[in-house]
Motif scaffolding. Structure first.
Motif, short mmCIF file in Angstrom:
data_model
loop_
_atom_site.label_atom_id
_atom_site.label_comp_id
_atom_site.label_asym_id
_atom_site.label_seq_id
_atom_site.Cartn_x
_atom_site.Cartn_y
_atom_site.Cartn_z
N ASN A 173 42.92 51.48 35.82
CA ASN A 173 43.00 50.74 34.55
C ASN A 173 41.28 50.17 34.54
OD1 ASN A 173 43.46 47.94 35.88
ND2 ASN A 173 45.15 48.28 34.93
N SER A 174 40.55 50.10 33.43
CA SER A 174 39.59 49.03 33.51
C SER A 174 39.79 48.29 31.81
CB SER A 174 38.13 50.58 33.07
OG SER A 174 38.01 51.10 33.56
N TYR A 175 38.74 47.34 32.32
CA TYR A 175 38.93 46.15 31.82
C TYR A 175 37.72 45.42 31.37
CZ TYR A 175 40.56 43.83 35.15
OH TYR A 175 40.66 43.21 36.39
N GLU A 194 33.37 39.81 44.74
CA GLU A 194 34.71 38.95 45.40
C GLU A 194 35.98 39.34 44.81
OE1 GLU A 194 35.62 34.70 44.80
OE2 GLU A 194 33.58 33.99 45.36
N ILE A 195 35.51 40.31 44.08
CA ILE A 195 36.64 41.22 42.88
C ILE A 195 37.25 42.15 44.38
CG2 ILE A 195 34.91 43.71 43.29
CD1 ILE A 195 37.49 41.94 40.04
N ARG A 196 36.73 42.79 45.00
CA ARG A 196 37.82 43.66 46.09
C ARG A 196 39.48 42.19 46.49
NH1 ARG A 196 33.44 45.81 46.74
NH2 ARG A 196 33.25 47.55 45.71
N TYR A 197 39.26 41.14 47.02
CA TYR A 197 40.02 40.15 47.15
C TYR A 197 40.56 39.52 46.23
CZ TYR A 197 41.73 35.54 47.82
OH TYR A 197 42.34 34.23 48.21
N HIS A 198 39.88 40.27 44.84
CA HIS A 198 41.12 39.70 43.21
C HIS A 198 42.23 41.17 43.40
CE1 HIS A 198 39.63 35.73 42.96
NE2 HIS A 198 39.15 35.73 43.57
N CYS A 199 40.93 41.66 42.73
CA CYS A 199 41.63 43.54 42.78
C CYS A 199 42.58 44.50 43.64
CB CYS A 199 41.35 43.60 40.98
SG CYS A 199 41.29 41.88 40.09
N GLY A 200 42.00 44.28 44.33
CA GLY A 200 42.51 45.20 45.54
C GLY A 200 41.19 45.97 45.94
N PRO A 201 41.18 46.61 46.86
CA PRO A 201 40.07 47.07 48.25
C PRO A 201 39.41 48.48 47.73
CG PRO A 201 42.26 48.68 49.08
CD PRO A 201 42.27 46.83 47.82
N ASP A 202 40.24 49.05 46.04
CA ASP A 202 39.10 50.05 45.48
C ASP A 202 38.57 49.65 44.11
OD1 ASP A 202 41.66 49.47 44.78
OD2 ASP A 202 41.79 51.67 43.25
N ALA A 203 38.95 48.46 43.88
CA ALA A 203 38.53 47.68 43.10
C ALA A 203 36.39 47.52 42.40
CB ALA A 203 38.92 46.17 42.46
N ILE A 204 35.99 48.04 41.69
CA ILE A 204 34.89 48.24 40.89
C ILE A 204 35.10 46.92 39.93
CG2 ILE A 204 34.47 49.85 41.88
CD1 ILE A 204 33.76 51.48 39.66
N VAL A 205 33.35 46.86 39.75
CA VAL A 205 32.59 46.16 38.94
C VAL A 205 30.77 46.23 38.45
CG1 VAL A 205 32.12 43.71 40.15
CG2 VAL A 205 33.05 43.66 37.87
N ARG A 206 30.74 46.29 36.99
CA ARG A 206 29.19 46.93 36.67
C ARG A 206 29.52 45.75 35.22
NH1 ARG A 206 28.72 50.77 32.82
NH2 ARG A 206 30.71 51.65 32.39
N PRO A 207 27.61 46.08 35.14
CA PRO A 207 27.91 44.83 34.01
C PRO A 207 27.82 45.79 32.82
CG PRO A 207 25.77 44.69 35.60
CD PRO A 207 26.69 45.74 35.83
N TYR A 208 28.05 45.06 32.38
CA TYR A 208 28.90 45.54 30.46
C TYR A 208 28.52 45.07 29.35
CZ TYR A 208 31.82 49.13 27.99
OH TYR A 208 32.45 50.35 27.12
N VAL A 237 35.26 45.49 34.89
CA VAL A 237 36.44 45.97 36.54
C VAL A 237 37.11 47.08 35.91
CG1 VAL A 237 38.73 44.81 37.97
CG2 VAL A 237 36.11 43.72 35.82
N THR A 238 36.95 48.20 37.44
CA THR A 238 37.78 49.11 36.60
C THR A 238 38.81 48.90 38.42
OG1 THR A 238 36.05 50.63 35.96
CG2 THR A 238 38.03 52.12 37.29
N THR A 239 40.11 48.98 38.51
CA THR A 239 40.68 48.99 39.59
C THR A 239 42.12 49.55 39.77
OG1 THR A 239 41.63 47.43 40.99
CG2 THR A 239 41.71 46.54 38.76
N SER A 240 42.77 49.78 40.20
CA SER A 240 43.98 50.23 40.51
C SER A 240 44.71 49.16 40.57
CB SER A 240 44.17 51.51 41.44
OG SER A 240 44.31 51.23 42.18
N GLY A 241 44.79 48.14 41.31
CA GLY A 241 45.34 47.26 41.47
C GLY A 241 45.89 46.17 39.90
N PRO A 242 46.02 45.06 40.93
CA PRO A 242 46.48 43.81 39.59
C PRO A 242 44.86 43.78 38.55
CG PRO A 242 46.17 42.58 41.58
CD PRO A 242 45.99 44.06 41.56
N GLN A 243 45.27 43.29 37.29
CA GLN A 243 44.12 42.63 36.38
C GLN A 243 43.81 40.82 36.99
OE1 GLN A 243 44.34 42.85 32.37
NE2 GLN A 243 44.62 45.43 32.41
N LEU A 244 42.32 40.86 36.51
CA LEU A 244 41.76 39.66 37.45
C LEU A 244 43.23 38.63 36.35
CD1 LEU A 244 38.64 39.46 36.95
CD2 LEU A 244 39.83 39.48 38.98
#
Length: 100
Positions: free
Chosen positions: A5-7, A22-36, A46-53
């Motif tokens: 999911n992306s948000y 720090e995004i992988r620490y909070h949302c899991g090892p597959d989390a990525i973040v980019r300016p938007y 933020v795109t992740t299969s883990g929990p949202q921030l």
């Protein structure tokens, strides 16, 4: 990524360097973040299969960003660098209607 999911996270008070580190620490090892930019607001996608921030985690990112920016400014002071110092680009002298 399967089941991702992306948000949008508003970027006010959050350093790009900090959230990317720090995004992988909070949302899991597959989390990525980019300016938007969303509806004229700068932030991060933020795109992740883990929990949202959570709100607490976003506040933690803001606190870490403030500390990071403070550290960076002290480092600049030690290097005797003034970030907003005027830089001479070139001077144009006017002589008889012509620029040099």
């Amino acid at each position: 990524m399967a089941g991702t999911n992306s948000y949008f996270v508003p970027g006010f008070g959050i350093s790009r360097t900090v959230i990317q580190n720090e995004i992988r620490y909070h949302c899991g090892p597959d989390a990525i973040v980019r300016p938007y930019t969303l509806q004229g607001r700068d932030g991060f996608l933020v795109t992740t299969s883990g929990p949202q921030l959570t709100k607490a985690q976003i506040e933690d990112l803001k606190r870490s960003s403030w500390e990071y920016e403070e550290k960076q400014s002290r480092r600049a002071d030690e290097a005797d660098v003034f970030v907003n110092q005027p830089v001479a680009v070139g001077q144009r002298l006017r002589r008889s209607g012509q620029y040099q």
